[in-house]
Design a protein around this motif. Structure first.
Motif, PDB file in Angstrom:
ATOM      1  N   ASN A   8      20.116  -9.716  -1.996  1.00  0.00           N
ATOM      2  CA  ASN A   8      20.609 -11.033  -1.780  1.00  0.00           C
ATOM      3  C   ASN A   8      20.198 -11.934  -0.616  1.00  0.00           C
ATOM      4  O   ASN A   8      19.377 -12.944  -0.745  1.00  0.00           O
ATOM      5  CB  ASN A   8      22.147 -11.403  -1.958  1.00  0.00           C
ATOM      6  N   TRP A   9      20.315 -11.284   0.513  1.00  0.00           N
ATOM      7  CA  TRP A   9      19.669 -11.641   1.873  1.00  0.00           C
ATOM      8  C   TRP A   9      18.213 -11.793   1.704  1.00  0.00           C
ATOM      9  O   TRP A   9      17.667 -12.918   2.117  1.00  0.00           O
ATOM     10  CB  TRP A   9      20.212 -10.936   2.891  1.00  0.00           C
ATOM     11  N   LEU A  10      17.640 -11.018   1.235  1.00  0.00           N
ATOM     12  CA  LEU A  10      16.234 -10.887   0.945  1.00  0.00           C
ATOM     13  C   LEU A  10      15.724 -12.078   0.108  1.00  0.00           C
ATOM     14  O   LEU A  10      14.611 -12.756   0.574  1.00  0.00           O
ATOM     15  CB  LEU A  10      15.634  -9.641   0.580  1.00  0.00           C
ATOM     16  N   ARG A  11      16.274 -12.233  -0.945  1.00  0.00           N
ATOM     17  CA  ARG A  11      16.109 -13.275  -1.918  1.00  0.00           C
ATOM     18  C   ARG A  11      16.286 -14.617  -1.496  1.00  0.00           C
ATOM     19  O   ARG A  11      15.546 -15.442  -1.630  1.00  0.00           O
ATOM     20  CB  ARG A  11      16.483 -12.838  -3.236  1.00  0.00           C
ATOM     21  N   PHE A  12      17.310 -14.906  -0.424  1.00  0.00           N
ATOM     22  CA  PHE A  12      17.710 -16.206   0.075  1.00  0.00           C
ATOM     23  C   PHE A  12      16.677 -16.393   1.350  1.00  0.00           C
ATOM     24  O   PHE A  12      16.335 -17.706   0.926  1.00  0.00           O
ATOM     25  CB  PHE A  12      19.054 -15.918   0.721  1.00  0.00           C
ATOM     26  N   TYR A  13      16.219 -15.616   2.152  1.00  0.00           N
ATOM     27  CA  TYR A  13      15.318 -16.056   3.017  1.00  0.00           C
ATOM     28  C   TYR A  13      13.919 -16.034   2.740  1.00  0.00           C
ATOM     29  O   TYR A  13      12.968 -16.406   3.563  1.00  0.00           O
ATOM     30  CB  TYR A  13      15.876 -15.258   4.451  1.00  0.00           C
ATOM     31  N   PHE A  14      13.446 -14.914   1.934  1.00  0.00           N
ATOM     32  CA  PHE A  14      12.088 -14.600   1.980  1.00  0.00           C
ATOM     33  C   PHE A  14      11.275 -15.034   0.858  1.00  0.00           C
ATOM     34  O   PHE A  14      10.183 -14.409   0.468  1.00  0.00           O
ATOM     35  CB  PHE A  14      11.961 -13.055   2.425  1.00  0.00           C
ATOM     36  N   VAL A  15      11.885 -15.783   0.230  1.00  0.00           N
ATOM     37  CA  VAL A  15      11.158 -16.029  -1.513  1.00  0.00           C
ATOM     38  C   VAL A  15      10.069 -17.298  -0.946  1.00  0.00           C
ATOM     39  O   VAL A  15      10.219 -18.191  -0.074  1.00  0.00           O
ATOM     40  CB  VAL A  15      12.041 -16.791  -2.419  1.00  0.00           C
ATOM     41  N   LYS A  16       8.845 -16.920  -1.213  1.00  0.00           N
ATOM     42  CA  LYS A  16       7.781 -17.939  -1.082  1.00  0.00           C
ATOM     43  C   LYS A  16       7.219 -18.692  -2.250  1.00  0.00           C
ATOM     44  O   LYS A  16       6.549 -19.477  -1.961  1.00  0.00           O
ATOM     45  CB  LYS A  16       6.574 -17.036  -0.238  1.00  0.00           C
ATOM     46  N   GLU A  17       7.395 -18.021  -3.365  1.00  0.00           N
ATOM     47  CA  GLU A  17       6.905 -18.872  -4.543  1.00  0.00           C
ATOM     48  C   GLU A  17       7.753 -18.423  -5.739  1.00  0.00           C
ATOM     49  O   GLU A  17       8.467 -17.501  -5.745  1.00  0.00           O
ATOM     50  CB  GLU A  17       5.573 -18.791  -4.749  1.00  0.00           C
ATOM     51  N   GLU A  18       7.958 -19.098  -6.697  1.00  0.00           N
ATOM     52  CA  GLU A  18       8.732 -18.882  -8.050  1.00  0.00           C
ATOM     53  C   GLU A  18       7.346 -18.868  -9.208  1.00  0.00           C
ATOM     54  O   GLU A  18       6.582 -19.450  -9.237  1.00  0.00           O
ATOM     55  CB  GLU A  18       9.599 -19.802  -8.324  1.00  0.00           C
ATOM     56  N   GLU A  19       7.573 -17.838  -9.822  1.00  0.00           N
ATOM     57  CA  GLU A  19       6.760 -17.620 -11.132  1.00  0.00           C
ATOM     58  C   GLU A  19       7.554 -17.219 -12.185  1.00  0.00           C
ATOM     59  O   GLU A  19       7.935 -16.420 -12.467  1.00  0.00           O
ATOM     60  CB  GLU A  19       5.685 -16.627 -10.879  1.00  0.00           C
ATOM     61  N   GLY A  20       7.807 -18.311 -13.125  1.00  0.00           N
ATOM     62  CA  GLY A  20       8.832 -18.065 -14.421  1.00  0.00           C
ATOM     63  C   GLY A  20      10.154 -17.861 -13.782  1.00  0.00           C
ATOM     64  O   GLY A  20      10.739 -18.298 -12.912  1.00  0.00           O
ATOM     65  N   GLU A  21      10.608 -16.611 -14.362  1.00  0.00           N
ATOM     66  CA  GLU A  21      11.815 -16.192 -13.814  1.00  0.00           C
ATOM     67  C   GLU A  21      11.713 -15.201 -12.569  1.00  0.00           C
ATOM     68  O   GLU A  21      12.958 -14.780 -12.003  1.00  0.00           O
ATOM     69  CB  GLU A  21      12.507 -15.283 -14.968  1.00  0.00           C
ATOM     70  N   ALA A  22      10.591 -14.947 -11.921  1.00  0.00           N
ATOM     71  CA  ALA A  22      10.446 -14.219 -10.846  1.00  0.00           C
ATOM     72  C   ALA A  22      10.188 -14.984  -9.578  1.00  0.00           C
ATOM     73  O   ALA A  22       9.985 -16.125  -9.775  1.00  0.00           O
ATOM     74  CB  ALA A  22       9.439 -12.952 -11.094  1.00  0.00           C
ATOM     75  N   VAL A  23      10.340 -14.409  -8.610  1.00  0.00           N
ATOM     76  CA  VAL A  23      10.223 -14.761  -7.003  1.00  0.00           C
ATOM     77  C   VAL A  23       9.154 -13.936  -6.272  1.00  0.00           C
ATOM     78  O   VAL A  23       9.401 -12.688  -6.705  1.00  0.00           O
ATOM     79  CB  VAL A  23      11.548 -15.412  -6.295  1.00  0.00           C
ATOM     80  N   ARG A  24       8.594 -14.833  -5.483  1.00  0.00           N
ATOM     81  CA  ARG A  24       7.571 -13.316  -4.798  1.00  0.00           C
ATOM     82  C   ARG A  24       8.133 -13.451  -3.340  1.00  0.00           C
ATOM     83  O   ARG A  24       8.841 -14.416  -2.885  1.00  0.00           O
ATOM     84  CB  ARG A  24       6.107 -13.793  -4.681  1.00  0.00           C
ATOM     85  N   ILE A  25       8.551 -12.325  -2.921  1.00  0.00           N
ATOM     86  CA  ILE A  25       9.202 -11.941  -1.430  1.00  0.00           C
ATOM     87  C   ILE A  25       8.134 -11.862  -0.622  1.00  0.00           C
ATOM     88  O   ILE A  25       7.341 -11.048  -0.672  1.00  0.00           O
ATOM     89  CB  ILE A  25      10.200 -10.872  -1.970  1.00  0.00           C
ATOM     90  N   GLU A  26       8.075 -12.398   0.527  1.00  0.00           N
ATOM     91  CA  GLU A  26       7.184 -12.116   1.857  1.00  0.00           C
ATOM     92  C   GLU A  26       7.778 -12.203   2.916  1.00  0.00           C
ATOM     93  O   GLU A  26       8.550 -13.166   3.314  1.00  0.00           O
ATOM     94  CB  GLU A  26       6.111 -13.203   1.534  1.00  0.00           C
ATOM     95  N   ILE A  27       8.114 -11.067   3.375  1.00  0.00           N
ATOM     96  CA  ILE A  27       8.784 -10.732   4.494  1.00  0.00           C
ATOM     97  C   ILE A  27       8.044 -10.747   5.686  1.00  0.00           C
ATOM     98  O   ILE A  27       6.759  -9.797   5.916  1.00  0.00           O
ATOM     99  CB  ILE A  27       9.662  -9.438   4.790  1.00  0.00           C
ATOM    100  N   PRO A  28       8.139 -11.400   6.797  1.00  0.00           N
ATOM    101  CA  PRO A  28       7.334 -11.467   7.986  1.00  0.00           C
ATOM    102  C   PRO A  28       7.267 -10.084   8.606  1.00  0.00           C
ATOM    103  O   PRO A  28       8.230  -9.343   8.631  1.00  0.00           O
ATOM    104  CB  PRO A  28       7.751 -12.526   9.166  1.00  0.00           C
ATOM    105  N   ALA A  29       6.162  -9.611   9.227  1.00  0.00           N
ATOM    106  CA  ALA A  29       5.788  -8.289   9.743  1.00  0.00           C
ATOM    107  C   ALA A  29       7.106  -8.053  10.596  1.00  0.00           C
ATOM    108  O   ALA A  29       7.480  -7.059  10.928  1.00  0.00           O
ATOM    109  CB  ALA A  29       4.411  -8.064  10.480  1.00  0.00           C
ATOM    110  N   GLU A  30       7.266  -9.072  11.911  1.00  0.00           N
ATOM    111  CA  GLU A  30       8.070  -8.777  12.712  1.00  0.00           C
ATOM    112  C   GLU A  30       9.488  -8.460  12.297  1.00  0.00           C
ATOM    113  O   GLU A  30      10.175  -7.553  12.969  1.00  0.00           O
ATOM    114  CB  GLU A  30       8.372  -9.909  13.970  1.00  0.00           C
ATOM    115  N   ILE A  31       9.621  -9.290  11.052  1.00  0.00           N
ATOM    116  CA  ILE A  31      11.112  -9.171  10.444  1.00  0.00           C
ATOM    117  C   ILE A  31      11.269  -7.382  10.074  1.00  0.00           C
ATOM    118  O   ILE A  31      12.143  -6.798  10.248  1.00  0.00           O
ATOM    119  CB  ILE A  31      11.523  -9.914   9.473  1.00  0.00           C
ATOM    120  N   MET A  32       9.951  -6.937   9.309  1.00  0.00           N
ATOM    121  CA  MET A  32      10.011  -5.769   8.667  1.00  0.00           C
ATOM    122  C   MET A  32      10.088  -4.651   9.818  1.00  0.00           C
ATOM    123  O   MET A  32      10.822  -3.743   9.692  1.00  0.00           O
ATOM    124  CB  MET A  32       8.555  -5.420   8.027  1.00  0.00           C
ATOM    125  N   GLU A  33       9.487  -4.700  11.208  1.00  0.00           N
ATOM    126  CA  GLU A  33       9.683  -3.905  12.010  1.00  0.00           C
ATOM    127  C   GLU A  33      11.069  -3.733  12.457  1.00  0.00           C
ATOM    128  O   GLU A  33      11.526  -2.707  12.871  1.00  0.00           O
ATOM    129  CB  GLU A  33       8.595  -4.301  13.214  1.00  0.00           C
TER     130      GLU A  33
END
Length: 159
Positions: A20-45
């Motif tokens: 839920n936290w990932l989808r709350f902060y890192f949704v970059k776009e919506e495509e129909g019923e789906a969302v694209r998740i993009e997590i910045p490199a520094e957050i991933m590290e």
């Protein structure tokens, strides 16, 4: 409920809350019923260093379109990979999915998210800060009273 099951419920719920936290902060776009998740490199590290047991799910989601089915499949697969047969005896986490304890925990988490959405949206909070905020809210007298009334109703219905 045994201590083992209480622990397994907490671990499964943590993964679901993290998703839920990932989808709350890192949704970059919506495509129909789906969302694209993009997590910045520094957050991933940071996740790899501080929440290694959750970072794999973030890696799976990063750059991907996530719909309801993918969310369910990937979350379940992550839980099985990390916990089933590793931290818990095989099959233990599978039995957690349908427990009242998990459903209640996630219901309360949903209420917390809805009630605090504006605050959570105000500025980025890392996942441990989310968990701390949720636990503080859950332990308030008002929420504990509500929880007692919910579980009391459930117990009376089962008699």
């Amino acid at each position: 409920m045994s201590d083992l099951m209480i622990s397994a419920v907490a671990d499964v719920a943590e993964v679901m809350k993290f998703e839920n936290w990932l989808r709350f902060y890192f949704v970059k776009e919506e495509e129909g019923e789906a969302v694209r998740i993009e997590i910045p490199a520094e957050i991933m590290e940071h996740l790899k260093k501080t929440q290694e047991h959750l970072a794999g799910l973030a890696e799976q989601y990063n750059g991907e379109l996530v719909d309801y089915q993918k969310s369910c499949t990937d979350t379940c697969a992550h839980v099985a990979l990390v916990y089933d047969g590793n931290k818990y005896p095989p099959g233990t986490v599978t039995s957690v999915w349908d427990t009242k304890a998990l459903k209640l925990e996630m219901y309360l988490f949903g209420l917390w998210m809805q009630g605090h959405e504006a605050q959570l949206d105000e500025e980025f909070m890392d996942f441990p800060a989310w968990m701390s905020g949720f636990e503080q809210w859950k332990n308030t007298a008002e929420v504990q009273d509500y929880l007692d009334r919910l579980t009391d109703v459930g117990q009376r219905a089962n008699q």
